[in-house]
Design a protein around this motif. Structure first.
Motif, PDB file in Angstrom:
ATOM      1  N   PHE A 136     -18.682   6.994 -19.635  1.00 48.17           N
ATOM      2  CA  PHE A 136     -19.616   7.847 -20.370  1.00 48.17           C
ATOM      3  C   PHE A 136     -20.341   8.870 -19.496  1.00 48.17           C
ATOM      4  CE2 PHE A 136     -19.357   3.734 -22.627  1.00 48.17           C
ATOM      5  CZ  PHE A 136     -18.686   4.190 -23.751  1.00 48.17           C
ATOM      6  N   ASN A 137     -19.907   9.012 -18.258  1.00 50.23           N
ATOM      7  CA  ASN A 137     -20.533   9.973 -17.352  1.00 50.23           C
ATOM      8  C   ASN A 137     -19.455  10.668 -16.526  1.00 50.23           C
ATOM      9  OD1 ASN A 137     -23.568   9.572 -17.619  1.00 50.23           O
ATOM     10  ND2 ASN A 137     -22.871   7.459 -17.311  1.00 50.23           N
ATOM     11  N   PRO A 138     -19.789  11.829 -15.940  1.00 49.88           N
ATOM     12  CA  PRO A 138     -18.814  12.499 -15.073  1.00 49.88           C
ATOM     13  C   PRO A 138     -18.342  11.546 -13.973  1.00 49.88           C
ATOM     14  CG  PRO A 138     -20.678  13.927 -15.521  1.00 49.88           C
ATOM     15  CD  PRO A 138     -21.044  12.588 -16.067  1.00 49.88           C
ATOM     16  N   SER A 139     -17.016  11.471 -13.783  1.00 47.15           N
ATOM     17  CA  SER A 139     -16.440  10.462 -12.897  1.00 47.15           C
ATOM     18  C   SER A 139     -15.378  11.072 -11.991  1.00 47.15           C
ATOM     19  CB  SER A 139     -15.812   9.341 -13.736  1.00 47.15           C
ATOM     20  OG  SER A 139     -16.780   8.727 -14.564  1.00 47.15           O
ATOM     21  N   PRO A 140     -15.473  10.834 -10.689  1.00 45.07           N
ATOM     22  CA  PRO A 140     -14.501  11.414  -9.745  1.00 45.07           C
ATOM     23  C   PRO A 140     -13.061  11.001 -10.020  1.00 45.07           C
ATOM     24  CG  PRO A 140     -16.410  10.555  -8.578  1.00 45.07           C
ATOM     25  CD  PRO A 140     -16.560  10.112  -9.998  1.00 45.07           C
ATOM     26  N   PHE A 141     -12.838   9.767 -10.451  1.00 43.07           N
ATOM     27  CA  PHE A 141     -11.471   9.301 -10.656  1.00 43.07           C
ATOM     28  C   PHE A 141     -10.825  10.039 -11.829  1.00 43.07           C
ATOM     29  CE2 PHE A 141      -8.769   5.128 -10.839  1.00 43.07           C
ATOM     30  CZ  PHE A 141      -7.686   5.813 -10.336  1.00 43.07           C
ATOM     31  N   THR A 142     -11.540  10.129 -12.959  1.00 43.86           N
ATOM     32  CA  THR A 142     -10.993  10.863 -14.105  1.00 43.86           C
ATOM     33  C   THR A 142     -10.854  12.342 -13.780  1.00 43.86           C
ATOM     34  OG1 THR A 142     -11.982   9.288 -15.659  1.00 43.86           O
ATOM     35  CG2 THR A 142     -11.275  11.387 -16.554  1.00 43.86           C
ATOM     36  N   GLY A 190     -11.843   7.085 -20.627  1.00 43.77           N
ATOM     37  CA  GLY A 190     -11.309   5.793 -21.052  1.00 43.77           C
ATOM     38  C   GLY A 190      -9.844   5.606 -20.729  1.00 43.77           C
ATOM     39  N   MET A 191      -9.172   6.687 -20.303  1.00 43.94           N
ATOM     40  CA  MET A 191      -7.771   6.568 -19.901  1.00 43.94           C
ATOM     41  C   MET A 191      -7.639   5.752 -18.619  1.00 43.94           C
ATOM     42  SD  MET A 191      -4.936   7.502 -21.315  1.00 43.94           S
ATOM     43  CE  MET A 191      -5.547   8.792 -22.421  1.00 43.94           C
ATOM     44  N   LEU A 192      -8.712   5.665 -17.835  1.00 46.94           N
ATOM     45  CA  LEU A 192      -8.742   4.852 -16.619  1.00 46.94           C
ATOM     46  C   LEU A 192      -9.656   3.658 -16.875  1.00 46.94           C
ATOM     47  CD1 LEU A 192      -8.972   7.724 -13.993  1.00 46.94           C
ATOM     48  CD2 LEU A 192      -6.944   6.423 -14.657  1.00 46.94           C
ATOM     49  N   PRO A 216       0.820  -1.223   0.000  1.00 45.68           N
ATOM     50  CA  PRO A 216       0.000   0.000   0.000  1.00 45.68           C
ATOM     51  C   PRO A 216       0.852   1.270   0.000  1.00 45.68           C
ATOM     52  CG  PRO A 216      -0.770  -1.561   1.656  1.00 45.68           C
ATOM     53  CD  PRO A 216       0.562  -2.072   1.164  1.00 45.68           C
ATOM     54  N   ILE A 217       0.366   2.278  -0.720  1.00 43.43           N
ATOM     55  CA  ILE A 217       1.022   3.595  -0.731  1.00 43.43           C
ATOM     56  C   ILE A 217       0.133   4.658  -0.099  1.00 43.43           C
ATOM     57  CG2 ILE A 217       2.361   3.060  -2.808  1.00 43.43           C
ATOM     58  CD1 ILE A 217       0.220   4.970  -4.248  1.00 43.43           C
ATOM     59  N   GLY A 218      -1.134   4.324   0.168  1.00 46.37           N
ATOM     60  CA  GLY A 218      -2.073   5.273   0.739  1.00 46.37           C
ATOM     61  C   GLY A 218      -3.452   4.651   0.800  1.00 46.37           C
ATOM     62  N   ARG A 219      -4.447   5.451   1.111  1.00 44.87           N
ATOM     63  CA  ARG A 219      -5.826   4.982   1.201  1.00 44.87           C
ATOM     64  C   ARG A 219      -6.749   6.006   0.558  1.00 44.87           C
ATOM     65  NH1 ARG A 219      -6.545   0.893   4.878  1.00 44.87           N
ATOM     66  NH2 ARG A 219      -8.797   1.339   4.953  1.00 44.87           N
ATOM     67  N   THR A 220      -7.901   5.532   0.076  1.00 45.57           N
ATOM     68  CA  THR A 220      -8.945   6.450  -0.391  1.00 45.57           C
ATOM     69  C   THR A 220     -10.294   5.933   0.097  1.00 45.57           C
ATOM     70  OG1 THR A 220      -9.678   5.433  -2.462  1.00 45.57           O
ATOM     71  CG2 THR A 220      -7.633   6.715  -2.544  1.00 45.57           C
ATOM     72  N   SER A 221     -11.293   6.774   0.012  1.00 47.36           N
ATOM     73  CA  SER A 221     -12.665   6.362   0.310  1.00 47.36           C
ATOM     74  C   SER A 221     -13.340   5.802  -0.936  1.00 47.36           C
ATOM     75  CB  SER A 221     -13.467   7.555   0.837  1.00 47.36           C
ATOM     76  OG  SER A 221     -13.446   8.610  -0.113  1.00 47.36           O
ATOM     77  N   GLY A 222     -12.543   5.594  -2.004  1.00 50.15           N
ATOM     78  CA  GLY A 222     -13.075   5.058  -3.257  1.00 50.15           C
ATOM     79  C   GLY A 222     -13.212   6.138  -4.313  1.00 50.15           C
ATOM     80  N   LEU A 223     -12.871   5.801  -5.542  1.00 49.70           N
ATOM     81  CA  LEU A 223     -12.977   6.741  -6.656  1.00 49.70           C
ATOM     82  C   LEU A 223     -13.624   6.011  -7.824  1.00 49.70           C
ATOM     83  CD1 LEU A 223      -9.454   8.373  -6.374  1.00 49.70           C
ATOM     84  CD2 LEU A 223     -11.623   9.593  -6.126  1.00 49.70           C
ATOM     85  N   ALA A 224     -14.849   6.356  -8.108  1.00 49.33           N
ATOM     86  CA  ALA A 224     -15.591   5.678  -9.173  1.00 49.33           C
ATOM     87  C   ALA A 224     -15.180   6.220 -10.539  1.00 49.33           C
ATOM     88  CB  ALA A 224     -17.095   5.866  -8.962  1.00 49.33           C
ATOM     89  N   ASN A 225     -15.313   5.370 -11.547  1.00 48.48           N
ATOM     90  CA  ASN A 225     -15.062   5.824 -12.918  1.00 48.48           C
ATOM     91  C   ASN A 225     -16.073   5.195 -13.854  1.00 48.48           C
ATOM     92  OD1 ASN A 225     -13.128   7.559 -14.383  1.00 48.48           O
ATOM     93  ND2 ASN A 225     -12.874   5.747 -15.666  1.00 48.48           N
ATOM     94  N   ASP A 226     -16.640   6.027 -14.710  1.00 46.32           N
ATOM     95  CA  ASP A 226     -17.623   5.607 -15.707  1.00 46.32           C
ATOM     96  C   ASP A 226     -17.202   6.258 -17.019  1.00 46.32           C
ATOM     97  OD1 ASP A 226     -19.857   5.572 -17.478  1.00 46.32           O
ATOM     98  OD2 ASP A 226     -21.223   5.355 -15.798  1.00 46.32           O
TER      99      ASP A 226
END
Length: 431
Positions: free
Chosen positions: A271-277, A298-300, A259-269
């Motif tokens: 075709f829709n606005p996505s927190p991870f992208t 699509g880069m993620l 592990p290098i760190g933690r997150t509360s989760g990052l969603a990616n879709d």
């Protein structure tokens, strides 16, 4: 003089095929066979290549014991300078690259066989600006070829060029230099079943990703030149190679899963606005100190689950050897670009090559203010470097630009997520 050559190109770290290739070698290689790898053996898309900085590829090539290899653009411009400088430090084979100035790069060589002498030299694709940014000096390959041909031709019975220039450049080589007997090529992944003869020069190339092994037979007494490709999927795996590979891959992946760190989760879709992208876009803009950043979803390749984050996770979700690039364009040009990418056609666009290892582009995400653009004003825009090479957006290729190297997009995410457990301020790194 009779000559037997075995060749292989553009493995791109598709290690699942390597045991089959070694099985082929044990069946077809003889004591006087020449064996060549034509570059792009290593590709950072593979976790084991990433974790070992390419050393796993060198270890596998040592087991192959090739006559010589050359390098491709994946070794040359996706590896940081220190990785490439050390990549072949324990190699037991010569690395022939006549148009690159590097400690490991050797000029042409003469291989003596019982039946005669063979001259061999290597050339790699000259991405001038990118090599310079990484601290290497690259030369025009045709100038290097002319120098090598002049030095070797009169001393040998057969003259071979190991080329990572691509098929069309190989055709140009053959037209310019009929003194060559054979060009063994790569880079463009052509499947040349019987080879191609141009200006009396045989050109051979064996696809990609372990699809084929190539064999070439030359007879200088009769002038015969024959090339053939063997599909490798029908060959059994060499057991010793498979065991070695499994061990190396396991150790490499275990290292990357720390592990290098933690997150509360990052969603990616896609075709829709996505927190991870969106995080990636924000990070690109901050890192490169630009007015705007643009990156498609699509880069993620997926979402980041809540909990620990490792470099293995980031590599799995962003496997591309793609760097950020800051482009300067006018407001009018930027508006045209945005209009082109904010379309269903762009979102559904499937791309092969250019470093992209995903499936399709997906929805474009932005960081920075793209409203109220002044047509005449100049803006700095950070993009994935694949957008600047020409095929997707020819107009961007000619715009002023600054590549950020050697950091890949996932390296920026690593830096961001390893410092804080949630979104936070990114310390801007000076370039």
């Amino acid at each position: 003089m009779k000559l037997h050559v075995i060749h292989y190109n553009d493995l791109h770290s598709h290690f699942d095929m390597w045991p089959r290739y070694m099985s082929f070698m044990k069946e077809h290689r003889t004591y006087d066979s020449l064996v060549f790898d034509l570059g792009d053996h290593a590709d950072r898309v593979a976790p084991a290549t990433e974790a070992t900085q390419g050393k796993i590829n060198t270890h596998l090539l040592n087991e192959l014991s090739p006559t010589a290899v050359t390098i491709g653009n994946n070794e040359g411009i996706t590896f940081p300078h220190d990785w490439l400088a050390e990549l072949y430090s324990d190699a037991t084979f010569p690395v022939l690259v006549s148009n690159l100035s590097a400690p490991f790069a050797k000029a042409g060589m003469i291989q003596e066989l019982p039946t005669g002498k063979v001259g061999i030299f290597g050339l790699t694709a000259p991405y001038y600006e990118l090599y310079e940014l990484l601290g290497w000096s690259i030369e025009n390959p045709f100038e290097a070829a002319a120098r090598e041909i002049e030095a070797l031709r009169d001393q040998v019975d057969v003259l071979i060029c190991l080329s990572h220039l691509g098929f069309y450049q190989d055709e140009d080589l053959a037209e310019r230099f009929p003194e060559l007997d054979l060009i063994i090529g790569s880079h463009t992944h052509h499947v040349l079943d019987d080879g191609v003869v141009r200006n009396g020069v045989l050109i051979a190339q064996a696809g990609k990703h372990g699809q084929y092994a190539g064999e070439i037979y030359l007879n200088t007494d009769t002038g015969e030149k024959e090339a053939v490709l063997h599909p490798l999927e029908s060959y059994p795996e060499d057991e010793a190679t498979a065991v070695l590979l499994d061990k190396e891959q396991y150790l490499a992946e275990r290292q990357m899963k720390q592990p290098i760190g933690r997150t509360s989760g990052l969603a990616n879709d896609w075709f829709n606005p996505s927190p991870f992208t969106q995080l990636l876009a924000d990070t690109m803009r901050d890192w490169c100190q630009a007015d705007l950043a643009c990156v498609p979803a699509g880069m993620l390749l997926g979402s980041l689950s809540p909990g620990p984050v490792s470099s293995y996770d980031l590599h799995r979700l962003c496997p591309h050897p793609i760097n950020p690039c800051k482009v300067t364009m006018t407001g009018k040009e930027l508006k045209q670009f945005i209009a082109e990418v904010d379309t269903n056609r762009f979102e559904q666009l499937k791309v092969r090559g250019l470093g992209f290892r995903g499936k399709l582009m997906g929805k474009m995400h932005y960081a920075g203010n793209r409203q109220h653009l002044d047509d005449a004003k100049h803006y700095t825009v950070v993009l994935p470097d694949m957008f600047t090479f020409g095929p997707l957006f020819p107009e961007i290729k000619e715009m002023p630009k600054e590549y950020f190297m050697p950091e890949l997009l996932r390296d920026l995410l690593f830096d961001r997520l390893s410092e804080k457990s949630e979104f936070g301020e990114l310390p801007i790194r000076k370039h």
